[in-house]
Design an enzyme around this catalytic site. Structure first.
Site, PDB file in Angstrom:
ATOM      1  N   LYS A 155      89.548-122.086  38.919  1.00 25.24           N
ATOM      2  CA  LYS A 155      90.254-121.559  37.748  1.00 25.24           C
ATOM      3  C   LYS A 155      90.227-122.491  36.542  1.00 25.24           C
ATOM      4  CE  LYS A 155      92.964-117.773  39.339  1.00 25.24           C
ATOM      5  NZ  LYS A 155      92.974-117.861  40.812  1.00 25.24           N
ATOM      6  N   SER A 209     100.335-117.308  40.170  1.00 27.58           N
ATOM      7  CA  SER A 209     100.818-117.657  41.508  1.00 27.58           C
ATOM      8  C   SER A 209     100.467-119.101  41.829  1.00 27.58           C
ATOM      9  CB  SER A 209     100.186-116.735  42.542  1.00 27.58           C
ATOM     10  OG  SER A 209      98.791-116.898  42.524  1.00 27.58           O
ATOM     11  N   GLU A 238      88.813-109.279  49.979  1.00 30.36           N
ATOM     12  CA  GLU A 238      90.266-109.224  49.779  1.00 30.36           C
ATOM     13  C   GLU A 238      91.012-109.384  51.097  1.00 30.36           C
ATOM     14  OE1 GLU A 238      91.460-106.029  46.435  1.00 30.36           O
ATOM     15  OE2 GLU A 238      90.514-105.218  48.227  1.00 30.36           O
ATOM     16  N   GLY A 263      96.125-106.284  50.986  1.00 36.43           N
ATOM     17  CA  GLY A 263      96.073-106.112  49.527  1.00 36.43           C
ATOM     18  C   GLY A 263      94.714-105.560  49.125  1.00 36.43           C
ATOM     19  N   ASP A 275      93.666-103.201  47.225  1.00 33.22           N
ATOM     20  CA  ASP A 275      93.587-102.363  46.019  1.00 33.22           C
ATOM     21  C   ASP A 275      92.185-102.395  45.404  1.00 33.22           C
ATOM     22  OD1 ASP A 275      94.613-105.150  45.399  1.00 33.22           O
ATOM     23  OD2 ASP A 275      93.941-104.489  43.418  1.00 33.22           O
ATOM     24  N   SER A 326      86.927-121.021  47.148  1.00 28.43           N
ATOM     25  CA  SER A 326      87.521-120.907  45.810  1.00 28.43           C
ATOM     26  C   SER A 326      88.587-121.941  45.497  1.00 28.43           C
ATOM     27  CB  SER A 326      88.069-119.496  45.603  1.00 28.43           C
ATOM     28  OG  SER A 326      88.990-119.161  46.621  1.00 28.43           O
TER      29      SER A 326
HETATM   30  C1  PLP Z   1      92.788-116.912  41.633  1.00 28.58           C
HETATM   31  C2  PLP Z   1      92.143-117.221  42.906  1.00 28.58           C
HETATM   32  C3  PLP Z   1      91.294-116.290  43.534  1.00 28.58           C
HETATM   33  C4  PLP Z   1      91.047-114.897  42.963  1.00 28.58           C
HETATM   34  O1  PLP Z   1      90.495-114.950  41.671  1.00 28.58           O
HETATM   35  P1  PLP Z   1      90.525-113.657  40.724  1.00 28.58           P
HETATM   36  O2  PLP Z   1      89.774-114.045  39.514  1.00 28.58           O
HETATM   37  O3  PLP Z   1      91.970-113.356  40.433  1.00 28.58           O
HETATM   38  O4  PLP Z   1      89.917-112.541  41.481  1.00 28.58           O
HETATM   39  C5  PLP Z   1      90.657-116.671  44.705  1.00 28.58           C
HETATM   40  N1  PLP Z   1      90.858-117.896  45.246  1.00 28.58           N
HETATM   41  C6  PLP Z   1      91.688-118.803  44.699  1.00 28.58           C
HETATM   42  C7  PLP Z   1      91.843-120.119  45.367  1.00 28.58           C
HETATM   43  C8  PLP Z   1      92.353-118.506  43.499  1.00 28.58           C
HETATM   44  O5  PLP Z   1      93.158-119.424  42.954  1.00 28.58           O
END
Ligand code: PLP
Length: 318
Positions: free
Chosen positions: A54, A79, A205, A209, A211, A305
Site C-alpha cells: 500500500k 483497516s 478473496e 467476503g 462480494d 501482499s
Molecule cells: C489492502 C490489502 C489488500 C487488498 O488490497 P485492495 O487494493 O483493497 O484490493 C491485500 N493485502 C493486504 C496485506 C492489504 O493491506
C-alpha cells in the site's frame, strides 16, 4: 469520475515512487516448487516500506497533490495498512495526515500509524460507516481524502509491484493476487495485460467476503456487510467504480479461500521460508494451492501482499 487508469499511468507511478518505495525481492522455494510441480515466484511486498504494497499507491497519490492541498493535509480511512501507508508517505512528503481506523485494528498497526506521525481517530467497524466519517472530516477540515483503493492514482501505484515482477522474471502463466477493494488487483491486471498478455490473473478473496467474486460473475457491484475473517486487509464491503470495470475486463477469475487455508499459508511461510506474513498476505498462495493440479509445469506468480501482524496474534493463529 476521471478516466480509468492505464498501464501508462502505472509506468508513470513507477517513475514517481522510484527511490522512495523499495523494489521488493522475488523469492522462490524448492519446497513449494516440488509441491506444485511448477516454478513459483513470490513477489514480497511484506518487505515493502511499512510492510505492505500500500505504500506504492499512497506515495504515488500524495506526490501528485498541489502545494495548497499538501499544506492542508490528507485523511484516510483504513483497516490498517492503508493508514500506515498514508501516514508514512505524508511524513516523507511533509504533509499532515489524519487516519480513521477501526477500534479493533491490530494493535501493531495502530501503534505503527501513530509512530509515522498520523493523527488517529477510532470507529466501530461493525456499526459506523467509515467512508462517511472520512468524508465529514475532509469537508470540515479541508483535507484531501485518500481512498484506500478506488482512485486512478492508487490503482496505478499498486500496479507497480506486478510491473516489477514481470520485468524481473519475464512471462508467467498465472498470477495470484489478494483482493479487498481491488486497487491491487486492478493495477496488477493492467501490468499483466501490458507485459504478459497471456498470463491468467486471479483475484483471491476470503470466502466469507466473496462480494468481488459475485460482482465479477454477475456484472454489477455487490455490497455486503463487513465480513468476519482473519484477513483484516480484505474486509471491504464492495469493489469500486474504478476497480470493478478494470477487474471485469482484465482479470480471468476471482477465487475464494477459507481462514483455515490462510493459516496454513502463514505456517508455510514461517516454517519453510522464514517469513512473517499477515493472514491477508496469504490469499494468493492459498488459492494457488487449491488449483495446483492445474498448474503442473507452469510458471506461477504469487503476490505476498503484507506482513503486518502482531506476534501475539500470529502465534495464536498458528
Ligand atoms: C489492502 C490489502 C489488500 C487488498 O488490497 P485492495 O487494493 O483493497 O484490493 C491485500 N493485502 C493486504 C496485506 C492489504 O493491506
Amino acid at each position: 469520475m476521471n478516466e480509468l487508469p492505464t498501464f501508462e499511468d502505472v509506468a508513470q507511478a513507477a517513475a514517481r515512487i522510484e527511490g522512495h518505495a523499495r523494489r521488493t525481492p522475488v523469492m522462490t522455494s524448492r519446497t513449494i516448487d516440488e509441491e506444485f510441480g511448477a516454478e513459483v515466484f513470490f513477489k514480497c511486498e511484506h518487505l515493502q516500506r511499512m510492510g505492505a504494497f500500500k505504500f506504492r499507491g499512497a506515495f504515488n497519490t500524495l506526490s501528485r497533490l498541489d502545494a495548497s492541498r499538501r499544506r492542508a493535509g490528507v485523511v484516510a480511512f483504513s483497516s490498517g495498512n492503508h493508514g500506515q501507508a498514508v501516514a508514512l508517505a505524508a511524513r516523507l512528503l511533509g504533509m499532515p495526515a489524519t487516519i480513521v481506523m477501526p477500534h479493533d485494528a491490530p494493535a501493531m498497526k495502530v501503534a505503527a500509524t501513530r509512530g509515522y506521525g498520523g493523527e488517529i481517530i477510532l470507529y466501530d467497524r461493525y456499526k459506523e460507516d467509515r467512508e462517511r466519517i472520512g468524508r465529514t472530516l475532509a469537508e470540515e477540515r479541508g483535507l484531501t481524502l485518500v481512498h484506500p483503493y478506488d482512485h486512478p492514482d492508487i490503482i496505478a501505484g499498486q500496479g507497480t509491484a506486478a510491473k516489477e515482477l514481470f520485468e524481473e522474471v519475464g512471462d508467467l502463466d498465472a498470477y495470484f493476487v489478494g483482493l479487498g477493494g481491488g486497487g491491487l488487483l486492478a493495477g496488477s491486471a493492467l501490468s499483466a495485460r501490458a507485459l504478459a498478455p497471456a498470463c491468467k490473473v486471479y483475484g483471491v478473496e476470503p470466502e466469507l467476503g466473496n462480494d468481488g467474486q459475485r460482482s465479477f460473475r454477475s456484472g454489477a457491484i455487490v455490497h455486503i456487510d463487513t465480513p468476519k475473517t482473519i484477513a483484516d486487509g480484505a474486509q471491504t464491503q464492495h469493489l469500486g467504480q474504478y476497480t470493478f470495470p478494470i477487474i471485469r475486463r482484465d482479470v480471468d477469475d476471482i477465487l475464494t479461500v477459507s481462514d483455515a487455508e490462510l493459516i496454513e499459508g502463514m505456517h508455510f511461510f514461517a516454517q519453510r521460508m522464514k517469513q512473517v506474513i499477515e493472514p491477508t498476505g496469504c490469499l494468493g498462495l492459498a488459492a494457488a494451492r487449491q488449483m495446483k493440479h492445474l498448474l503442473k509445469g507452469r510458471r506461477i506468480g504469487i503476490l505476498i501482499s503484507g506482513g503486518n501482524v502482531d506476534l501475539a496474534r500470529f502465534s495464536q493463529l498458528l
